[in-house]
Scaffold this motif. Structure first.
Motif, PDB file in Angstrom:
ATOM      1  N   THR A 189      64.181 102.530  16.441  1.00  0.00           N
ATOM      2  CA  THR A 189      63.842 101.622  17.543  1.00  0.00           C
ATOM      3  C   THR A 189      63.494 102.405  18.797  1.00  0.00           C
ATOM      4  O   THR A 189      64.007 103.514  19.020  1.00  0.00           O
ATOM      5  CB  THR A 189      65.002 100.659  17.857  1.00  0.00           C
ATOM      6  OG1 THR A 189      66.143 101.419  18.287  1.00  0.00           O
ATOM      7  CG2 THR A 189      65.363  99.831  16.643  1.00  0.00           C
ATOM      8  N   ASN A 195      59.099  96.620  26.666  1.00  0.00           N
ATOM      9  CA  ASN A 195      59.006  96.125  25.296  1.00  0.00           C
ATOM     10  C   ASN A 195      60.086  96.735  24.409  1.00  0.00           C
ATOM     11  O   ASN A 195      60.871  97.585  24.837  1.00  0.00           O
ATOM     12  CB  ASN A 195      57.614  96.393  24.713  1.00  0.00           C
ATOM     13  CG  ASN A 195      57.248  97.867  24.729  1.00  0.00           C
ATOM     14  OD1 ASN A 195      58.090  98.736  24.506  1.00  0.00           O
ATOM     15  ND2 ASN A 195      55.992  98.170  24.999  1.00  0.00           N
ATOM     16  N   ILE A 197      60.300  98.270  20.347  1.00  0.00           N
ATOM     17  CA  ILE A 197      59.484  98.693  19.207  1.00  0.00           C
ATOM     18  C   ILE A 197      60.397  99.008  18.028  1.00  0.00           C
ATOM     19  O   ILE A 197      61.427  99.671  18.189  1.00  0.00           O
ATOM     20  CB  ILE A 197      58.637  99.932  19.564  1.00  0.00           C
ATOM     21  CG1 ILE A 197      57.668  99.603  20.708  1.00  0.00           C
ATOM     22  CG2 ILE A 197      57.865 100.429  18.345  1.00  0.00           C
ATOM     23  CD1 ILE A 197      56.964 100.819  21.271  1.00  0.00           C
ATOM     24  N   THR A 199      60.160 100.512  13.924  1.00  0.00           N
ATOM     25  CA  THR A 199      59.319 101.133  12.900  1.00  0.00           C
ATOM     26  C   THR A 199      60.190 101.781  11.844  1.00  0.00           C
ATOM     27  O   THR A 199      61.363 102.095  12.103  1.00  0.00           O
ATOM     28  CB  THR A 199      58.370 102.181  13.510  1.00  0.00           C
ATOM     29  OG1 THR A 199      57.493 102.683  12.507  1.00  0.00           O
ATOM     30  CG2 THR A 199      59.154 103.349  14.104  1.00  0.00           C
ATOM     31  N   SER A 217      56.383  97.890  11.024  1.00  0.00           N
ATOM     32  CA  SER A 217      56.465  98.148  12.465  1.00  0.00           C
ATOM     33  C   SER A 217      56.058  96.923  13.279  1.00  0.00           C
ATOM     34  O   SER A 217      55.240  96.122  12.846  1.00  0.00           O
ATOM     35  CB  SER A 217      55.567  99.330  12.837  1.00  0.00           C
ATOM     36  OG  SER A 217      55.925 100.482  12.102  1.00  0.00           O
ATOM     37  N   TYR A 218      56.647  96.811  14.470  1.00  0.00           N
ATOM     38  CA  TYR A 218      56.212  95.775  15.411  1.00  0.00           C
ATOM     39  C   TYR A 218      56.544  96.190  16.841  1.00  0.00           C
ATOM     40  O   TYR A 218      57.419  97.034  17.085  1.00  0.00           O
ATOM     41  CB  TYR A 218      56.837  94.411  15.078  1.00  0.00           C
ATOM     42  CG  TYR A 218      58.347  94.330  15.165  1.00  0.00           C
ATOM     43  CD1 TYR A 218      59.008  94.167  16.388  1.00  0.00           C
ATOM     44  CD2 TYR A 218      59.128  94.379  14.014  1.00  0.00           C
ATOM     45  CE1 TYR A 218      60.378  94.067  16.458  1.00  0.00           C
ATOM     46  CE2 TYR A 218      60.500  94.288  14.071  1.00  0.00           C
ATOM     47  CZ  TYR A 218      61.129  94.125  15.296  1.00  0.00           C
ATOM     48  OH  TYR A 218      62.495  94.028  15.364  1.00  0.00           O
ATOM     49  N   ILE A 219      55.788  95.591  17.769  1.00  0.00           N
ATOM     50  CA  ILE A 219      56.017  95.769  19.207  1.00  0.00           C
ATOM     51  C   ILE A 219      56.341  94.395  19.777  1.00  0.00           C
ATOM     52  O   ILE A 219      55.558  93.454  19.610  1.00  0.00           O
ATOM     53  CB  ILE A 219      54.789  96.365  19.915  1.00  0.00           C
ATOM     54  CG1 ILE A 219      54.414  97.716  19.296  1.00  0.00           C
ATOM     55  CG2 ILE A 219      55.050  96.525  21.411  1.00  0.00           C
ATOM     56  CD1 ILE A 219      53.105  98.295  19.812  1.00  0.00           C
ATOM     57  N   TYR A 233      49.840 102.935  19.968  1.00  0.00           N
ATOM     58  CA  TYR A 233      50.374 102.436  21.236  1.00  0.00           C
ATOM     59  C   TYR A 233      50.234 103.489  22.322  1.00  0.00           C
ATOM     60  O   TYR A 233      50.571 104.662  22.117  1.00  0.00           O
ATOM     61  CB  TYR A 233      51.847 102.066  21.055  1.00  0.00           C
ATOM     62  CG  TYR A 233      52.538 101.602  22.313  1.00  0.00           C
ATOM     63  CD1 TYR A 233      52.056 100.511  23.034  1.00  0.00           C
ATOM     64  CD2 TYR A 233      53.666 102.257  22.790  1.00  0.00           C
ATOM     65  CE1 TYR A 233      52.698 100.082  24.188  1.00  0.00           C
ATOM     66  CE2 TYR A 233      54.321 101.834  23.930  1.00  0.00           C
ATOM     67  CZ  TYR A 233      53.831 100.743  24.630  1.00  0.00           C
ATOM     68  OH  TYR A 233      54.454 100.327  25.769  1.00  0.00           O
ATOM     69  N   ARG A 235      51.611 103.849  26.033  1.00  0.00           N
ATOM     70  CA  ARG A 235      52.516 103.252  27.016  1.00  0.00           C
ATOM     71  C   ARG A 235      51.950 103.325  28.430  1.00  0.00           C
ATOM     72  O   ARG A 235      52.195 102.442  29.248  1.00  0.00           O
ATOM     73  CB  ARG A 235      53.884 103.941  26.958  1.00  0.00           C
ATOM     74  CG  ARG A 235      54.927 103.273  27.830  1.00  0.00           C
ATOM     75  CD  ARG A 235      56.276 103.964  27.715  1.00  0.00           C
ATOM     76  NE  ARG A 235      56.849 103.830  26.380  1.00  0.00           N
ATOM     77  CZ  ARG A 235      57.523 102.762  25.963  1.00  0.00           C
ATOM     78  NH1 ARG A 235      57.702 101.741  26.774  1.00  0.00           N
ATOM     79  NH2 ARG A 235      58.029 102.734  24.742  1.00  0.00           N
ATOM     80  N   ALA A 240      47.784  98.516  22.955  1.00  0.00           N
ATOM     81  CA  ALA A 240      48.151  98.663  21.544  1.00  0.00           C
ATOM     82  C   ALA A 240      46.986  98.223  20.673  1.00  0.00           C
ATOM     83  O   ALA A 240      46.236  97.310  21.034  1.00  0.00           O
ATOM     84  CB  ALA A 240      49.390  97.819  21.224  1.00  0.00           C
TER      85      ALA A 240
END
Length: 532
Positions: A189, A195, A197, A199, A217-219, A233, A235, A240
């Motif tokens: 994480t 945010n 994240i 994965t 994976s997700y954001i 991604y 930052r 993204a």
């Protein structure tokens, strides 16, 4: 013994530890058998490694040394190891340090209780809680390993990277101190104010704030969740991009956007989606599916605009349609169907040059319809082979429970309508012209027709109106094109693309040890030095 064997044995003979300095030398076989006691400013050298301390026991036969007080082991300019106590084997070329053990390299420091150093493999490892600090990050782990030549830390138990902007947690992480590159394996994480994240296989450049994530994976932002087989991604830009099986969920507006490629700009509140793109919005306790080759969603919640381009198709349980493009504004509750629009509602097919679907911002329900220029409304006669037709310049309609209910068609209006009694028997065919027509729909069919001003026409018996007289100019029944389900919004080409992308994704997932493929910005991978 052959000369070759002799040379091999000679080459493997370990070098002896060399005592370069000590204030005092002493030998006491009773207290320390077979050892030389070195005291004061002790300095020894072994094959390029220098060890200094306050006191040491040097075992010449074993080629071994025990060091006490202000111990420091130095290997060139790549590694400095400090502790209260240490042991070093010249034969095994291994060191052990404990008591406030502290290792420093040009790019990072490690503080822990006990450190082991294997000079043969150039690996440092520890099994006690350690803290690693470099310019950008602080890493804390229960255990770890450091590869000196690669300047890489490897953690196979819980590790946390703390940065001024975010926190990374993982159970398997490789971290390169010189580049700041992190490789994440297994559930990991990354948490920040902006945010969250997740994965199970990822890459993160902690210096450039660029990342690439694979596998589950997700954001997650406050109002938006971005998922995909592959996520890139940035930052710094809050940008993204996602590839394959992309799903973007809007928790505030209860909307979902899907496709196989997407770009999301958080600061601009915008996204671009293509490759079998579809937007799903929840309206009137029903889902509206909008598909186009390209979808764009821009603006904040109250001022959000959805645009769909090229061969647009949409479906709702009681309505579907096609056009070249769609422009939908949340602020005005207005959806424009642009370029050869066609709409099916109930049993009615509606065409015109431009269509406006207007909603109610308070109730979030569909309120009215405008069709501008060349309006044509047609439906099949329920029992015969003919068509009920109404045409004119513009159409203005009101919806009731998702169905067109009250419709006005104005200017140069014409009608062909098959009139039937309660027993469904054909009474006659109404063919008329007027300046305005009002239609009331019930049960998906026309209930009443009212003509206004300059009425010209009559009701004809079926036998008195020839076939060509029953068709208004411009009639084009397109019932075979009607979109009857959410799956119909996709063409065969797009379904083939979907199958291809899913197949590629499964193939990639099967290659569990395949290295990450990141974009150009992060192609400078940390590679192991190849031995000659």
């Amino acid at each position: 013994m052959s000369l070759l064997t002799y040379k091999a044995v000679f080459a493997q003979a370990p070098k002896k530890i060399n005592v370069e300095h000590s204030d005092y030398f002493d030998v006491n076989q009773l207290t320390i058998p077979d050892a030389i006691l070195l005291t004061g400013n002790v300095r020894v050298n072994h094959d390029g490694v220098v060890l200094t301390c306050n006191k040491a026991y040097y075992f010449q036969k074993e080629n071994y040394i025990k060091a006490f007080g202000n111990v420091q082991l130095v290997q060139g300019d790549t590694l400095f190891l400090n502790s209260k106590y240490a042991e070093y084997s010249g034969n095994a070329k291994k060191a052990f340090a404990t008591g406030d053990a502290f290792m420093s390299s040009p790019d990072a420091t490690l503080a822990t209780d006990t450190i082991n150093f294997d000079r043969n493999t150039q690996e440092v490892f520890y099994n006690t809680k350690g803290t690693i600090v470099n310019k950008e990050n602080t890493l804390v782990s229960k255990a770890g390993k450091y590869f000196v030549n690669q300047k890489k830390f490897q953690f196979l138990t819980a590790v946390t990277i703390t940065n001024k902007t975010y926190v990374i947690k993982s159970n398997h992480l490789d971290y390169y101190t010189n580049s700041g590159h992190s490789y994440l394996f297994g559930p990991s994480t990354i948490t920040s104010k902006s945010n969250y994240i997740y994965t199970e296989k990822g890459f993160y450049d902690t210096k450039k704030n660029l990342a690439h994530f694979l596998r589950k994976s997700y954001i997650k932002y406050d109002d938006r969740l971005i998922q995909g087989d592959s996520l890139y991604y940035d930052r710094n830009k809050e940008f993204a991009s996602a590839t394959r099986n992309v799903k973007i969920t809007d928790s505030v507006n209860r909307g979902i956007v899907k496709g196989h490629y997407a770009e999301i700009y958080k600061q601009k509140d915008s996204m671009f989606v293509t490759k079998r793109a579809v937007a799903v919005n929840f309206v009137e306790n029903d889902s509206v599916y909008i598909h186009g080759k390209r979808l764009m969603v821009t603006g904040k919640e109250d001022n959000r605009i959805i645009r769909a381009y090229n061969n647009v198709r949409f479906f709702k349980t009681d309505m579907s349609g096609k056009c070249d493009s769609i422009h939908s504004s949340a602020k005005n509750a207005l959806t424009k169907l642009i370029g050869n629009p066609i709409l099916w509602n109930g049993e009615n097919q509606i065409t015109g040059d431009l269509m406006h679907l207007i909603g109610n911002n308070t109730t979030r329900e569909l309120d009215s319809l405008k069709v501008l220029n060349n309006t044509f409304l047609v439906s099949r006669d329920t029992l015969g082979t003919g068509y009920n037709q109404v045409k004119g310049l513009n159409l203005f309609g009101k919806f009731k429970e998702g169905q067109l209910h009250d419709v006005d068609i104005v200017k140069n209006t014409e009608v062909v309508y098959y009139m039937r009694n309660d027993d469904k028997e054909l009474i006659g065919i109404n063919k008329n012209k007027s300046s305005k027509i009002n239609l009331i729909f019930e049960d998906k069919g026309i209930e009443t027709i009212t003509f206004f001003n300059q009425v010209d026409g009559d009701i004809f018996p079926e036998t008195e109106l020839p076939e060509n007289g029953r068709v208004l100019r411009g009639l084009a029944w397109r019932g075979d094109e009607r979109i009857k389900s959410k799956d119909d919004i996709f063409s065969e080409e797009e379904n083939n693309l979907n199958d291809k992308m899913i197949k590629e994704g499964k193939a990639e997932e099967a290659k569990k040890n395949t290295p990450l493929k990141v974009r150009k910005e992060t192609l400078d991978y940390d590679k192991k030095k190849k031995t000659k």
